[in-house]
Structures are given as C-alpha cells and as structure tokens.
Write a protein that holds these residues in place. Sequence first.
Motif, PDB file in Angstrom:
ATOM      1  N   GLY A 167     132.512  23.447  -0.887  1.00 38.35           N
ATOM      2  CA  GLY A 167     131.421  22.516  -0.624  1.00 38.35           C
ATOM      3  C   GLY A 167     130.646  22.901   0.612  1.00 38.35           C
ATOM      4  O   GLY A 167     129.399  22.852   0.631  1.00 38.35           O
ATOM      5  N   PHE A 168     131.365  23.301   1.658  1.00 37.58           N
ATOM      6  CA  PHE A 168     130.691  23.718   2.890  1.00 37.58           C
ATOM      7  C   PHE A 168     129.852  24.971   2.654  1.00 37.58           C
ATOM      8  O   PHE A 168     128.723  25.082   3.149  1.00 37.58           O
ATOM      9  N   ALA A 169     130.393  25.893   1.872  1.00 34.12           N
ATOM     10  CA  ALA A 169     129.628  27.099   1.545  1.00 34.12           C
ATOM     11  C   ALA A 169     128.381  26.746   0.749  1.00 34.12           C
ATOM     12  O   ALA A 169     127.292  27.310   0.980  1.00 34.12           O
ATOM     13  N   GLY A 170     128.514  25.814  -0.184  1.00 37.56           N
ATOM     14  CA  GLY A 170     127.352  25.375  -0.954  1.00 37.56           C
ATOM     15  C   GLY A 170     126.316  24.693  -0.086  1.00 37.56           C
ATOM     16  O   GLY A 170     125.103  24.898  -0.260  1.00 37.56           O
ATOM     17  N   LEU A 171     126.770  23.892   0.859  1.00 39.23           N
ATOM     18  CA  LEU A 171     125.849  23.227   1.780  1.00 39.23           C
ATOM     19  C   LEU A 171     125.078  24.252   2.607  1.00 39.23           C
ATOM     20  O   LEU A 171     123.853  24.151   2.746  1.00 39.23           O
ATOM     21  N   LEU A 172     125.800  25.229   3.160  1.00 38.54           N
ATOM     22  CA  LEU A 172     125.146  26.240   3.985  1.00 38.54           C
ATOM     23  C   LEU A 172     124.161  27.072   3.165  1.00 38.54           C
ATOM     24  O   LEU A 172     123.004  27.278   3.563  1.00 38.54           O
ATOM     25  N   GLY A 173     124.629  27.561   2.009  1.00 40.05           N
ATOM     26  CA  GLY A 173     123.761  28.385   1.173  1.00 40.05           C
ATOM     27  C   GLY A 173     122.551  27.621   0.660  1.00 40.05           C
ATOM     28  O   GLY A 173     121.419  28.126   0.717  1.00 40.05           O
ATOM     29  N   GLY A 174     122.793  26.421   0.162  1.00 41.42           N
ATOM     30  CA  GLY A 174     121.689  25.615  -0.362  1.00 41.42           C
ATOM     31  C   GLY A 174     120.687  25.249   0.712  1.00 41.42           C
ATOM     32  O   GLY A 174     119.463  25.280   0.485  1.00 41.42           O
ATOM     33  N   ALA A 175     121.184  24.890   1.895  1.00 43.11           N
ATOM     34  CA  ALA A 175     120.284  24.511   2.988  1.00 43.11           C
ATOM     35  C   ALA A 175     119.425  25.699   3.419  1.00 43.11           C
ATOM     36  O   ALA A 175     118.216  25.557   3.649  1.00 43.11           O
ATOM     37  N   HIS A 176     120.034  26.880   3.519  1.00 46.82           N
ATOM     38  CA  HIS A 176     119.263  28.065   3.906  1.00 46.82           C
ATOM     39  C   HIS A 176     118.199  28.391   2.863  1.00 46.82           C
ATOM     40  O   HIS A 176     117.049  28.719   3.207  1.00 46.82           O
ATOM     41  N   LEU A 177     118.556  28.326   1.585  1.00 43.11           N
ATOM     42  CA  LEU A 177     117.577  28.596   0.534  1.00 43.11           C
ATOM     43  C   LEU A 177     116.433  27.590   0.577  1.00 43.11           C
ATOM     44  O   LEU A 177     115.256  27.958   0.439  1.00 43.11           O
ATOM     45  N   MET A 178     116.760  26.312   0.774  1.00 44.03           N
ATOM     46  CA  MET A 178     115.721  25.286   0.827  1.00 44.03           C
ATOM     47  C   MET A 178     114.800  25.477   2.022  1.00 44.03           C
ATOM     48  O   MET A 178     113.570  25.396   1.898  1.00 44.03           O
ATOM     49  N   VAL A 179     115.376  25.710   3.192  1.00 40.48           N
ATOM     50  CA  VAL A 179     114.562  25.856   4.396  1.00 40.48           C
ATOM     51  C   VAL A 179     113.666  27.088   4.294  1.00 40.48           C
ATOM     52  O   VAL A 179     112.459  27.030   4.554  1.00 40.48           O
ATOM     53  N   ASP A 180     114.240  28.224   3.897  1.00 37.96           N
ATOM     54  CA  ASP A 180     113.456  29.457   3.817  1.00 37.96           C
ATOM     55  C   ASP A 180     112.337  29.341   2.783  1.00 37.96           C
ATOM     56  O   ASP A 180     111.191  29.747   3.040  1.00 37.96           O
ATOM     57  N   SER A 181     112.662  28.807   1.607  1.00 42.63           N
ATOM     58  CA  SER A 181     111.634  28.685   0.571  1.00 42.63           C
ATOM     59  C   SER A 181     110.586  27.644   0.948  1.00 42.63           C
ATOM     60  O   SER A 181     109.398  27.800   0.629  1.00 42.63           O
ATOM     61  N   ALA A 182     110.994  26.573   1.648  1.00 46.44           N
ATOM     62  CA  ALA A 182     110.029  25.557   2.086  1.00 46.44           C
ATOM     63  C   ALA A 182     109.037  26.146   3.083  1.00 46.44           C
ATOM     64  O   ALA A 182     107.829  25.869   3.026  1.00 46.44           O
ATOM     65  N   VAL A 183     109.529  26.974   4.004  1.00 48.98           N
ATOM     66  CA  VAL A 183     108.637  27.631   4.966  1.00 48.98           C
ATOM     67  C   VAL A 183     107.667  28.560   4.241  1.00 48.98           C
ATOM     68  O   VAL A 183     106.471  28.599   4.540  1.00 48.98           O
ATOM     69  N   ASP A 184     108.171  29.313   3.265  1.00 45.89           N
ATOM     70  CA  ASP A 184     107.301  30.213   2.503  1.00 45.89           C
ATOM     71  C   ASP A 184     106.259  29.434   1.701  1.00 45.89           C
ATOM     72  O   ASP A 184     105.089  29.859   1.610  1.00 45.89           O
ATOM     73  N   LEU A 185     106.662  28.304   1.115  1.00 46.52           N
ATOM     74  CA  LEU A 185     105.707  27.485   0.367  1.00 46.52           C
ATOM     75  C   LEU A 185     104.636  26.912   1.288  1.00 46.52           C
ATOM     76  O   LEU A 185     103.461  26.838   0.915  1.00 46.52           O
ATOM     77  N   ALA A 186     105.046  26.505   2.486  1.00 47.42           N
ATOM     78  CA  ALA A 186     104.073  25.979   3.441  1.00 47.42           C
ATOM     79  C   ALA A 186     103.012  27.032   3.765  1.00 47.42           C
ATOM     80  O   ALA A 186     101.816  26.732   3.847  1.00 47.42           O
ATOM     81  N   ARG A 187     103.452  28.277   3.920  1.00 47.43           N
ATOM     82  CA  ARG A 187     102.496  29.354   4.197  1.00 47.43           C
ATOM     83  C   ARG A 187     101.596  29.611   3.001  1.00 47.43           C
ATOM     84  O   ARG A 187     100.380  29.809   3.142  1.00 47.43           O
ATOM     85  N   LEU A 188     102.186  29.638   1.801  1.00 49.02           N
ATOM     86  CA  LEU A 188     101.391  29.892   0.601  1.00 49.02           C
ATOM     87  C   LEU A 188     100.366  28.792   0.366  1.00 49.02           C
ATOM     88  O   LEU A 188      99.241  29.055  -0.082  1.00 49.02           O
ATOM     89  N   TRP A 189     100.746  27.546   0.643  1.00 55.65           N
ATOM     90  CA  TRP A 189      99.847  26.417   0.411  1.00 55.65           C
ATOM     91  C   TRP A 189      98.921  26.138   1.591  1.00 55.65           C
ATOM     92  O   TRP A 189      98.035  25.294   1.498  1.00 55.65           O
ATOM     93  N   GLY A 190      99.161  26.805   2.705  1.00 57.76           N
ATOM     94  CA  GLY A 190      98.297  26.619   3.866  1.00 57.76           C
ATOM     95  C   GLY A 190      98.493  25.288   4.567  1.00 57.76           C
ATOM     96  O   GLY A 190      97.546  24.732   5.132  1.00 57.76           O
TER      97      GLY A 190
END
Length: 316
Positions: A178-201
């Motif tokens: 569960g802890f591994a899933g939390l860490l992995g999922g959180a990193h994927l969400m944060v990184d992709s959210a930052v990339d989406l913010a850049r793509l959407w301006g």
Amino acid sequence: MLIEIGVFAGGLLLLVLGADAFVRGAGGMALRFGISPFVVGLTLVGFGTSVPEMAVNMTAVLDGRTDLAVGNIVGSNIANVGLILGSAALVAPLTVQMRMLRVEMPLLLLSCALLWLLALNGWLGRFDGLLLLAGFVVLMGLIASQARSEPEAVQEELGHSATARGGVVINGTRIVLGFAGLLGGAHLMVDSAVDLARLWGIGELVIGLTIVAIGTSLPELAASLVAAWRGDVDIAVGNVVGSCLFNLLLILGASAALRPLPIESSMLWVEIPLMTAFALAIYPLARGDLTLGRRQGLVLLAAFAAFMGYELQGLY
C-alpha cells in the motif's frame, strides 16, 4: 496530452488502491498488537479517506510543487462540500445532526479562519504548520471523548469497521504494498499534473485546485455515495466534515511543517473565502428540518460547477 491524462488516471488508480491496502494493513496490524477495535475504527473512519491527499501533498512539497500542494487541500475541501455532499444529497436526503451544527461545523469554520489569518503574511511557515498540527491533536482528543459518550451500538459499529483478516505477515505485506502504491501513484499524479498545467497554459495552483483536488477526493465521494445509498446519512455528512478538518489541520499542517508554503494573494481573497463560504452554506441549506435534500444538493453542485468554471476559464 492524452498520454499525460492516461498517466494521471493510472496514478490515481494506483493511489486509491494503495490507500485501501495501507489502511487495511495498518488497521489489522494495530489489532494484532492489542489496540482496541474502537480506537482503531475511530482512527480509520477519520483518516482513511484522507490518505490520498496526504500522499499527494507530501510528494508535491518534497518536489517543491508548493502551489499544487496548497491548491490540492483548498480545492479538496471545496469539492468535499460542493461535489461530494451535493452528489450524496441527490442519492438520498441527508440528515444534519444538531450536534454537528453546534460542534463540528464551528470547528471547521474556525479552522478556515485560522488558515486565513496565518496566511495573511503570504506564507504558511513551519511554526504555522506546527500550530495547525496542534489543533489536529486537540481535535482528535475531542472526537475520541465524544465518541466514547456515543451509544454502545455506535461504538460497536466503529469497532466492527476495524476488522481485518490476516496475521502479521499478511497485514505487513498490505502496508508495504500500500505504501509503495501511495508513493508511486502520488508521483505519477503530481508529475502528470504539472505537465498538464504546462500543456494547458495554466498554473500549478489551478491544476491543484481542480483536477488534482477532485482526484484525491474520489475516496470521499465513493464512501459518501455508498453511505447515502445504504441510508447511513450521518456517515455521509460526517465523512465530509471530518475530511475537511483533517485536510486543513493534519495534511496542510504537516506540509507547512515540512517546507514553508507560499500563499498567493488570490488564495487569500478568492479561494480560501470560497472554501469558507461552501462550509457556511450548509447552515442555511439545512435550516428548518436539518435535512439536505435533492434541491439543496443541486444548489451545491451548481456552485461547484461555477467554481470549476471560474478556475478553468483560462482554458477557454
């Protein structure tokens, strides 16, 4: 863009599954070491649905994405009332207990006011974070004392919610996975959210207030909809109010204690007041028969849609 949206969705799924495994494992392990089912159940009911917000915020803060972390908490609280409570009220009328209006709701409004006052200088520093965490400790003591005065049937229900199968090995495995899933999922969400913010301006604050906040609020949405469907309307309302308090005092407090958080002026004069207004709206909507019905649910959903439209207007 589609790839980033897919990564965000995959991270969210991993985050939710990891949170469920971690909470179940932690509860089972606590029972194995002799902690009473009542105490374990009380903790799981209060903290369980806030684990995704905690994982995302800690990841964002450690990565230096402080705007996203602050936006996630404020946006999650707005989503809790507008989206989750509004949706649950469409499923079944929600009864708001007078005790909640006299105790829990004033505590939530006090926490909103405290956040606004602490952020007036444009920062949430480490001392501010420790002050919020101290408020969380007081809150937990109050919740525990109140819960022990509940009828025996309620205490038994809390204890029953703590049941978890398996011994030390199984629950330990759940915690690790569960802890591994939390860490992995959180990193994927944060990184992709930052990339989406850049793509959407748009800014990271806006992405945190909107899609990240909605994503981390999905466990609360699922729990409240199921509770409303089963007729457990007290749980549906209490889950939302409790989650808002946990978000402000525990998660935002821990985030600021870990790293000082800059607060943009728009948060002081727009989003934090809006978060407070959503919480305040429960009072007039529930007046009279102390019930949030389908009409009030539609009002909350419409207000949440207007908030989302305002935040995402830069996309148009």
